[in-house]
Design a protein around this motif. Structure first.
Motif, PDB file in Angstrom:
ATOM      1  N   VAL A 101      64.235 151.796 -13.617  1.00  0.00           N
ATOM      2  CA  VAL A 101      64.504 151.897 -15.091  1.00  0.00           C
ATOM      3  C   VAL A 101      64.152 150.568 -15.565  1.00  0.00           C
ATOM      4  CG1 VAL A 101      66.201 152.041 -16.902  1.00  0.00           C
ATOM      5  CG2 VAL A 101      66.280 153.453 -14.956  1.00  0.00           C
ATOM      6  N   ILE A 102      63.335 150.252 -16.704  1.00  0.00           N
ATOM      7  CA  ILE A 102      62.988 149.262 -17.170  1.00  0.00           C
ATOM      8  C   ILE A 102      63.363 149.006 -18.657  1.00  0.00           C
ATOM      9  CG2 ILE A 102      60.693 147.942 -18.060  1.00  0.00           C
ATOM     10  CD1 ILE A 102      59.297 148.596 -15.499  1.00  0.00           C
ATOM     11  N   SER A 103      63.930 147.951 -19.037  1.00  0.00           N
ATOM     12  CA  SER A 103      64.347 147.717 -20.669  1.00  0.00           C
ATOM     13  C   SER A 103      63.000 146.929 -21.128  1.00  0.00           C
ATOM     14  CB  SER A 103      65.306 146.774 -20.644  1.00  0.00           C
ATOM     15  OG  SER A 103      65.166 145.343 -20.102  1.00  0.00           O
ATOM     16  N   ILE A 104      62.964 147.229 -22.537  1.00  0.00           N
ATOM     17  CA  ILE A 104      61.900 146.504 -23.339  1.00  0.00           C
ATOM     18  C   ILE A 104      62.774 145.455 -24.150  1.00  0.00           C
ATOM     19  CG2 ILE A 104      60.388 146.837 -25.585  1.00  0.00           C
ATOM     20  CD1 ILE A 104      61.395 149.671 -23.345  1.00  0.00           C
ATOM     21  N   GLU A 105      62.307 143.981 -23.758  1.00  0.00           N
ATOM     22  CA  GLU A 105      63.214 142.867 -24.388  1.00  0.00           C
ATOM     23  C   GLU A 105      62.745 142.576 -25.769  1.00  0.00           C
ATOM     24  OE1 GLU A 105      65.677 141.366 -22.314  1.00  0.00           O
ATOM     25  OE2 GLU A 105      65.497 143.411 -21.526  1.00  0.00           O
ATOM     26  N   ALA A 106      63.402 141.862 -26.418  1.00  0.00           N
ATOM     27  CA  ALA A 106      63.047 141.361 -27.580  1.00  0.00           C
ATOM     28  C   ALA A 106      61.719 140.687 -27.919  1.00  0.00           C
ATOM     29  CB  ALA A 106      64.015 140.511 -28.362  1.00  0.00           C
ATOM     30  N   ASP A 107      61.398 140.260 -26.767  1.00  0.00           N
ATOM     31  CA  ASP A 107      60.102 139.372 -26.776  1.00  0.00           C
ATOM     32  C   ASP A 107      58.913 140.362 -26.460  1.00  0.00           C
ATOM     33  OD1 ASP A 107      60.604 139.695 -24.237  1.00  0.00           O
ATOM     34  OD2 ASP A 107      60.683 137.613 -23.709  1.00  0.00           O
ATOM     35  N   GLY A 108      59.280 141.450 -26.387  1.00  0.00           N
ATOM     36  CA  GLY A 108      58.141 142.589 -25.719  1.00  0.00           C
ATOM     37  C   GLY A 108      57.808 142.432 -24.297  1.00  0.00           C
ATOM     38  N   LYS A 109      58.520 141.689 -23.824  1.00  0.00           N
ATOM     39  CA  LYS A 109      58.342 141.927 -22.133  1.00  0.00           C
ATOM     40  C   LYS A 109      59.331 142.930 -21.542  1.00  0.00           C
ATOM     41  CE  LYS A 109      56.980 136.906 -21.279  1.00  0.00           C
ATOM     42  NZ  LYS A 109      57.281 135.680 -20.496  1.00  0.00           N
ATOM     43  N   PHE A 110      58.998 143.204 -20.394  1.00  0.00           N
ATOM     44  CA  PHE A 110      59.531 144.389 -19.448  1.00  0.00           C
ATOM     45  C   PHE A 110      60.523 143.624 -18.320  1.00  0.00           C
ATOM     46  CE2 PHE A 110      55.609 145.833 -21.183  1.00  0.00           C
ATOM     47  CZ  PHE A 110      56.174 146.996 -21.975  1.00  0.00           C
ATOM     48  N   LYS A 111      61.536 144.170 -18.245  1.00  0.00           N
ATOM     49  CA  LYS A 111      62.402 143.700 -17.317  1.00  0.00           C
ATOM     50  C   LYS A 111      63.052 144.782 -16.381  1.00  0.00           C
ATOM     51  CE  LYS A 111      65.226 140.511 -18.184  1.00  0.00           C
ATOM     52  NZ  LYS A 111      66.403 139.757 -18.914  1.00  0.00           N
ATOM     53  N   PHE A 112      63.268 144.537 -15.092  1.00  0.00           N
ATOM     54  CA  PHE A 112      63.771 145.744 -14.345  1.00  0.00           C
ATOM     55  C   PHE A 112      65.211 145.756 -14.425  1.00  0.00           C
ATOM     56  CE2 PHE A 112      59.871 145.311 -11.572  1.00  0.00           C
ATOM     57  CZ  PHE A 112      59.610 146.684 -11.444  1.00  0.00           C
ATOM     58  N   LEU A 113      65.730 147.036 -14.504  1.00  0.00           N
ATOM     59  CA  LEU A 113      67.341 147.244 -15.067  1.00  0.00           C
ATOM     60  C   LEU A 113      68.019 147.852 -13.536  1.00  0.00           C
ATOM     61  CD1 LEU A 113      67.650 148.653 -18.829  1.00  0.00           C
ATOM     62  CD2 LEU A 113      68.353 146.184 -17.828  1.00  0.00           C
ATOM     63  N   SER A 114      66.898 148.703 -13.205  1.00  0.00           N
ATOM     64  CA  SER A 114      67.438 149.521 -11.775  1.00  0.00           C
ATOM     65  C   SER A 114      66.275 149.848 -11.048  1.00  0.00           C
ATOM     66  CB  SER A 114      68.421 150.600 -12.366  1.00  0.00           C
ATOM     67  OG  SER A 114      68.820 151.389 -11.278  1.00  0.00           O
TER      68      SER A 114
END
Length: 609
Positions: A182-195
């Motif tokens: 699962v990846i979140s979409i951050e405010a700066d448009g980057k992608f971060k791993f959540l799970s």
């Protein structure tokens, strides 16, 4: 409504609950009773009054009649046990008999009641002890909680299902073989791993703690990173699931994955997360490459490859579904001409029926089989074919196809026939020669033993073929013959010798010829010849002995003759002297003649001994 103990009050009627006023206090009581009557009759909950001693129902309100389905008259002919299941009666009696304080409210609990139509309901029962119509009574209120309990049960069931579902999802999430992330979409448009699930660690070799909360830039290497970002953006913009294939190096090695991401939007149509899965197809791709390689091998091999359906199996045999190019070159039939038909179209009059029956039996028993028979080309030309057939099973273990690998062995069979003919001719020669002959391989194992060898060595060939010569003749390693054999093996030189065989007490003249395969041994019985030669030698020796002995006897007489003859040559001898010499000469000749006759007689005796 509380119990009344005022002696100045006197009730006029019991059913209506109204009283005749005697004093001012009675006016107040009547007003109170009227209020009770309204509350009792118009209560939104079913209510009734029953006598404590007999449990007989004395009064019910409208809601009880509506809710339970009994008329008021029916209720007044019932006891409180009539609307209960029989199994609860004893328990209710115990509770009611145990009531001590009849001047307070009671919460009896939840019980099953029966409506007139036998429908069971769950009722929360509460009551208050009262005096009604001068009787000790209990006024009870029924709160039907059936629907409430059903709702609560549904809620609990749903909660349990949700919990089970969450547990199952958690179990699936961490136990499926595919990577899930699962990846979140951050405010700066980057992608971060959540799970990430356990499969992520198993496949990539990267620990969960090294991934969660990290930007994908730190986890996914190039060029996979650029590809992944573009696909994530495509999924967000299209609002659809996106799938692609990605090759990425990880600590566990380079992996090929089929990646799918699905965008998740909130109520404001903003994409908040991406849920992705990766199906590891590394091994599948390897298998695909191997299959392509295998297909290439099958297509280009010189051996004919035939694939047939396993079933149905009928008298015509399995049906062909594939043949390679080598099949066409070998038989002259195109694929179109044989597809759907049986390989039996290649058989003909000279095809070995016994071998075909053996093949047939193997097919019926799902066994591999190899045969060599004559087949026929499309032109009718015969050719020898070696066929190896194997059943192929699916992942469930069920046989679905047969694969036959066929090789043209015509030249080999012709060579074998020529060799067999040569062997036959050779064997005929070896059987016809007067010499004994046997052959053995490099391990001293006898592989040929002709008839003459059987006769001379007094051993039938069935007793020696396939056996070690040293086992047949255990004493041979200690004899000179063994050394000749070893020398022939080692030096690859022809050995010629004579030897006495203790086994048959005969002398043999032996010739040993080495080859790459072993030794060929020719032997001739020379016992009679040796005995004859020995006899001649013995006779010659005797003759030499006789001659030597007789020479000593004749030499004096010969010398005497020579001397007398020299005397005769003397011219000065008188006639009388000459006559005397001649007499001596005649005597010497006679003696010599007697000796010669004796020599002849001795020679004759030696000849016949």
């Amino acid at each position: 409504m509380s119990k009344r103990n005022d002696a100045s009050l006197q009730k006029i009627t019991a059913a209506g609950g109204s009283y005749v006023e005697k004093t001012k206090g009675q006016v107040k009581t009547k007003k109170h009773d009227l209020q009770y009557r309204v509350l009792f009759d118009k209560s939104p909950l079913p209510m009734l009054i029953y006598e404590l001693s007999s449990y007989r129902i004395l009064d019910v309100n409208e809601m009880a009649v509506l809710h339970y389905g009994y008329s008021k008259a029916e209720f007044l002919n019932m006891t409180i046990h009539d609307y209960r299941p029989q199994k609860d009666v004893e328990e209710v009696n115990k509770i009611l008999n145990g009531l001590i304080d009849k001047n307070r409210a009671y919460q009896f609990g939840v019980y099953e009641h029966l409506k007139k139509n036998n429908t069971t309901i769950n009722v929360e029962v509460s009551g208050y002890a009262i005096t009604y119509d001068d009787k000790e009574c209990m006024m009870v209120v029924f709160n039907d909680i059936t629907e409430k309990e059903i709702s609560l049960k549904k809620i609990k069931d749903n909660e349990q299902k949700l919990l089970d579902s969450q547990q199952q999802l958690s179990l699936i999430y961490n136990n499926v073989k595919d990577v899930i992330f699962v990846i979140s979409i951050e405010a700066d448009g980057k992608f971060k791993f959540l799970s990430v699930n356990q499969a992520f660690t198993d496949i990539t070799g990267i620990q969960e703690s090294d991934v969660i909360g990290k930007y994908i830039d730190y986890i996914i290497p190039e060029p996979s990173l650029t590809l992944a970002v573009s696909k994530y953006k495509q999924a967000i913009s299209s609002k659809e699931k996106i799938t692609w294939t990605e090759t990425t190096p990880y600590p566990t090695g380079t992996k090929i994955g089929e990646v799918t991401v699905t965008p998740i939007f909130d109520q404001y149509n903003n994409c908040m997360q991406l849920v992705g899965s990766v199906h590891d197809i590394t091994e599948l791709k390897k298998e695909e490459r191997q299959l392509r390689l295998l297909e290439s091998v099958i297509t280009n091999t010189n051996d004919s490859v035939i694939i047939m359906e396993a079933e149905p199996f009928d008298e015509q045999g399995p049906r062909i579904i594939y043949v390679n190019n080598a099949f066409t070159k070998m038989t002259g039939y195109t694929a179109a001409e044989v597809l759907g038909k049986s390989p039996r179209i290649l058989q003909g009059p000279n095809s070995d029926r016994a071998e075909l029956a053996r093949l047939n039996e193997a097919i019926r028993n799902w066994l591999s089989c190899e045969i060599t028979i004559i087949n026929y080309k499309k032109s009718g030309e015969q050719f020898w074919i070696n066929t190896s057939i194997t059943p192929i099973a699916n992942e469930k273990g069920r046989f679905t196809h047969w694969i036959a690998i066929e090789r043209d062995v015509t030249e080999q069979k012709l060579a074998e026939q020529k060799l067999n003919s040569s062997y036959k001719e050779r064997n005929e020669i070896l059987e016809s020669i007067g010499d004994g002959f046997f052959a053995m391989d490099k391990n001293w194992v006898v592989n040929y033993w002709n008839k003459r060898a059987e006769i001379i060595l007094e051993k039938p060939r069935e007793e020696v073929i396939g056996r070690d010569l040293r086992d047949i003749y255990p004493d041979i390693p200690g004899r000179a013959t063994y050394e000749h054999y070893k020398k022939a093996f080692k030096e690859k030189t022809v050995q010629s010798f004579e030897t006495l065989s203790p086994a048959v007490n005969r002398w043999f003249d032996v010739m040993v010829y080495p080859s790459e395969n072993g030794l060929s041994v020719y032997f001739k019985d020379i016992t009679e010849r040796l005995l004859h030669s020995k006899a001649i030698e013995q006779q010659n020796e005797k003759l030499r002995t006789v001659a030597w002995m007789q020479s000593h006897l004749t030499r004096p007489h010969v010398a005497n003759l020579l001397g007398l003859m020299n005397v005769l040559k003397n011219e000065e001898l008188t006639e009388a002297e000459k006559g005397e010499v001649l007499n001596h000469l005649l005597t010497a000749v006679n003696k010599l003649d007697a000796i010669i006759l004796e020599i002849v007689e001795n020679a004759e005796e030696i000849k016949y001994k």
